[in-house]
Design a protein around this motif. Structure first.
Motif, PDB file in Angstrom:
ATOM      1  N   ARG A   1       0.819  -1.226   0.000  1.00 44.07           N
ATOM      2  CA  ARG A   1       0.000   0.000   0.000  1.00 44.07           C
ATOM      3  C   ARG A   1       0.854   1.278   0.000  1.00 44.07           C
ATOM      4  NH1 ARG A   1      -5.425  -1.007  -1.084  1.00 44.07           N
ATOM      5  NH2 ARG A   1      -5.958  -3.023  -0.164  1.00 44.07           N
TER       6      ARG A   1
ATOM      7  N   TYR B   1      -3.715   5.083   0.247  1.00 44.60           N
ATOM      8  CA  TYR B   1      -3.921   3.661   0.571  1.00 44.60           C
ATOM      9  C   TYR B   1      -4.286   2.850  -0.667  1.00 44.60           C
ATOM     10  CZ  TYR B   1      -5.815  -0.441   3.022  1.00 44.60           C
ATOM     11  OH  TYR B   1      -6.065  -1.718   3.464  1.00 44.60           O
ATOM     12  N   LYS B   2      -5.110   3.447  -1.539  1.00 48.75           N
ATOM     13  CA  LYS B   2      -5.619   2.689  -2.703  1.00 48.75           C
ATOM     14  C   LYS B   2      -4.519   2.377  -3.727  1.00 48.75           C
ATOM     15  CE  LYS B   2      -6.919   6.700  -5.391  1.00 48.75           C
ATOM     16  NZ  LYS B   2      -7.912   7.473  -6.080  1.00 48.75           N
TER      17      LYS B   2
END
Lengths: 127, 499
Positions: free
Chosen positions: B269, B354-355
């Motif tokens: 991440r 995060y994505k």
């Protein structure tokens, strides 16, 4: 390299770099370098390029009711333009990626370096 | 199990993370038995030939690793020396604002001013980091300075790490003279003398406590022959250090998480890519920027306000052709002016989200799942606008841009740049957006609920596995990253020794 695939790559390359269309003798050097890069790609990437070429042929039938290799140069140009503006991003990205491979292969030809005034490697081993 | 594959420490990767780590660990304890496992072939300066097509073999997937959404091409080296074999040697210390954030938000308290400065003073001395004299500026660098300063944008001189550089300009295809002080010239020869063993063409399948599962592939033509038979092997060691780069280190951990019984929710991440455009303008007269040192100046004028850097750059015909948008007659005509091209590299600072992550497919292959944020798009377009102004200010007559209403832009367009170069013309599916600075994916930090490694580089939940590469970066370092990687590698080495 599969002859059908090779033929389609050259036909696309003639649109991306019209000099290949005008000067048939460049095809040999172009395809030599294209093969060199293509054979070094990871399996996943080369498979995707093979798939893209098949999709291009299928789309050619939709647009012109004939395969890509039967299109006139004028129609090929029009069709490739449509591919670069296709509503599906994956197709646009695919043809853009193939364009990159074609350009890198073409501008690897020593004869073309003279045309763009690139003096090439300085290292003696390269000559 | 063969005895010859048992070591005190195994390092995965021979780039700046792995080689610097090895060097520092051996300074502390020269008696350690260390192996470096490298997925790329064993090539040194004798194998480089300055031919663009041949040298694409030094990169993963010939330089064409694409993000999952096909919008960014990532250049990462797959060769002995890692990316230090192909970088230009541009040397930046991490900005204090970034370090402050890393200390306060991620608990990387070891990054004190004293540690950072003393370490980087030592590192920079060892690898010959210095500012190049103005006499080395080729026309591209002179014109960038002229154009930017005329607009009131301050220009700074870059530092690079070379020794006896012949200014040939082929840095990105491997330095044939060995002037570039990457790991091929500095750390790897040094650690070889101290007995470190190298295993090239050796890809790590998975890591377990004290154990590394690898597969050795055939030796590519023209490179040094493998010293291990092709096929699967197992290495054993007290400590295993992953320094395989952002494309690989998180992927190795993801492939191994189940056996290691570690929480994998954060692995891979928060990657950042430092997305970049390389754009070209045509000068009225030949300038031949492919000779001379490619980059000596840059501008950070817009870094804090608009999130981008502008650096000079210059590439070989194939990559230049790829970077110029379009195709057909116009593209071909523009390429005829290759010898008149001026070139600017745009680097956008992207936020760690995060994505955005490294993940793996069913076969365990690395996938780069990254979406360019709206903020980054705005930064890229603003950077294109400002670079266009610099091109015109420096006297360019034609400019080829990836987000313009029409091509090429000419001096008649000079007063309408904001209108002609805008977000609505940016189609990331057909622009040559690239990245050479991937970072993150195995965040360092004190909080194991958000990080992958602790402050010493040890993977949370493991006893013997560490990380020493740009995967550790919790956020983008915003500048060319190799000095920061070396800084963290030194720290991880010292902490492992202390343990």
């Amino acid at each position: 390299m599969d002859p059908h695939f090779k033929e389609n790559i050259i036909l696309l390359a003639e649109v991306i770099v019209p000099q290949i269309y005008k000067k048939e003798s460049l095809q040999y050097s172009f395809i030599k370098y294209f093969k060199q890069i293509f054979s070094g790609l990871e399996e996943n990437s080369s498979k995707k390029i093979g798939l893209l070429v098949r999709v291009i042929n299928i789309l050619s039938y939709f647009y012109y009711l004939t395969s890509f290799n039967r299109l006139s140069y004028k129609k090929r140009k029009k069709f490739v333009k449509a591919l670069f503006n296709f509503p599906v991003g994956t197709i646009v990205a695919g043809i853009t990626g193939l364009r990159s491979l074609i350009l890198i292969s073409y501008y690897g030809i020593d004869q073309i370096w003279e045309e763009i005034d690139y003096e090439g490697p300085l290292n003696k081993k390269a000559s | 199990m063969k005895k010859e594959l048992e070591f005190d420490v195994i390092v995965v990767g021979s780039g700046v993370g792995g080689a610097t780590f090895t060097d520092y660990l051996l300074r502390k304890n020269p008696d350690l038995r260390i192996a470096i496992v490298e997925s790329g072939p064993y090539r040194t300066k004798e194998n480089f030939n300055q031919r663009e097509i041949d040298m694409t073999a030094m990169y993963y997937n010939r330089g064409a690793v694409l993000t999952k959404n096909l919008q960014i091409g990532i250049s990462a080296a797959n060769t002995l020396g890692g990316s230090s074999a192909v970088y230009t040697g541009v040397s930046f210390r991490p900005p204090e604002s970034v370090l402050k954030n890393w200390r306060h938000t991620f608990g990387m308290d070891f990054l004190t001013e004293t540690f950072v400065n003393e370490s980087l003073d030592e590192i920079e001395k060892e690898i010959s980091v210095h500012e190049l004299p103005e006499s080395w500026d080729n026309d591209n660098n002179k014109l960038f300075r002229k154009g930017a300063e005329a607009l009131g944008y301050p220009v700074k001189r870059l530092k690079i790490n070379t020794k006896d550089c012949q200014q040939q300009g082929f840095c990105n295809l491997g330095c044939t003279t060995g002037a570039k002080q990457g790991t091929l010239e500095v750390q790897l020869p040094k650690v070889t003398q101290k007995g470190v063993r190298f295993f090239c063409n050796t890809k790590v399948i998975s890591v377990e406590e004290n154990k590394l599962n690898v597969v050795v592939s055939p030796t590519p033509e023209g490179t040094k022959v493998n010293n291990l038979k092709e096929g699967k092997h197992i290495f054993k060691a007290e400590k295993i250090v992953l320094a395989a780069g952002v494309l690989n280190t998180p992927a190795i951990l993801l492939r191994s998480a189940k056996k290691l019984r570690i929480n994998n929710k954060n692995i891979g991440r928060y990657i950042t890519l430092h997305p970049a455009f390389n754009i070209n303008g045509i000068q009225p007269e030949p300038i031949k920027n492919y000779r001379g040192f490619p980059k000596t100046v840059y501008s950070d004028h817009f870094s804090d306000t608009d999130d981008f850097y502008l650096e000079t750059s210059f590439y070989f015909p194939g990559v230049t052709a790829k970077n110029n948008p379009g195709y057909g007659d116009l593209h071909q005509e523009i390429m005829k002016d290759y010898h008149k091209m001026m070139s600017i590299l745009i680097l956008a600072h992207d936020k760690a989200e995060y994505k955005n992550r490294i993940t793996i497919d069913k076969k365990g292959n690395s996938i780069i799942d990254y979406t360019v944020s709206e903020k980054s798009k705005i930064a890229l377009v603003k950077a294109l606008q400002e670079a266009t102004k610099i091109f015109f200010s420096a006297g360019c007559k034609k400019i080829m841009l990836p987000a313009a209403k029409h091509l090429p832009l000419t001096p008649t367009d000079e007063n309408n740049i904001e209108e002609l170069v805008s977000l609505k013309y940016l189609n990331l599916f057909k622009t040559p957006l690239s990245s050479a600075h991937p970072q993150g994916g195995a965040r360092m930090g004190k909080d194991k609920t958000t990080a992958v490694c602790d402050q010493n580089g040890k993977v949370f939940g493991t006893r013997s596995i560490y990380i020493s590469d740009a995967s550790l970066f919790p956020t983008s370092v915003k500048v060319n990253p190799y000095e920061t990687i070396m800084l963290l590698a030194k720290h991880v080495a010292e902490e492992i020794y202390e343990e």
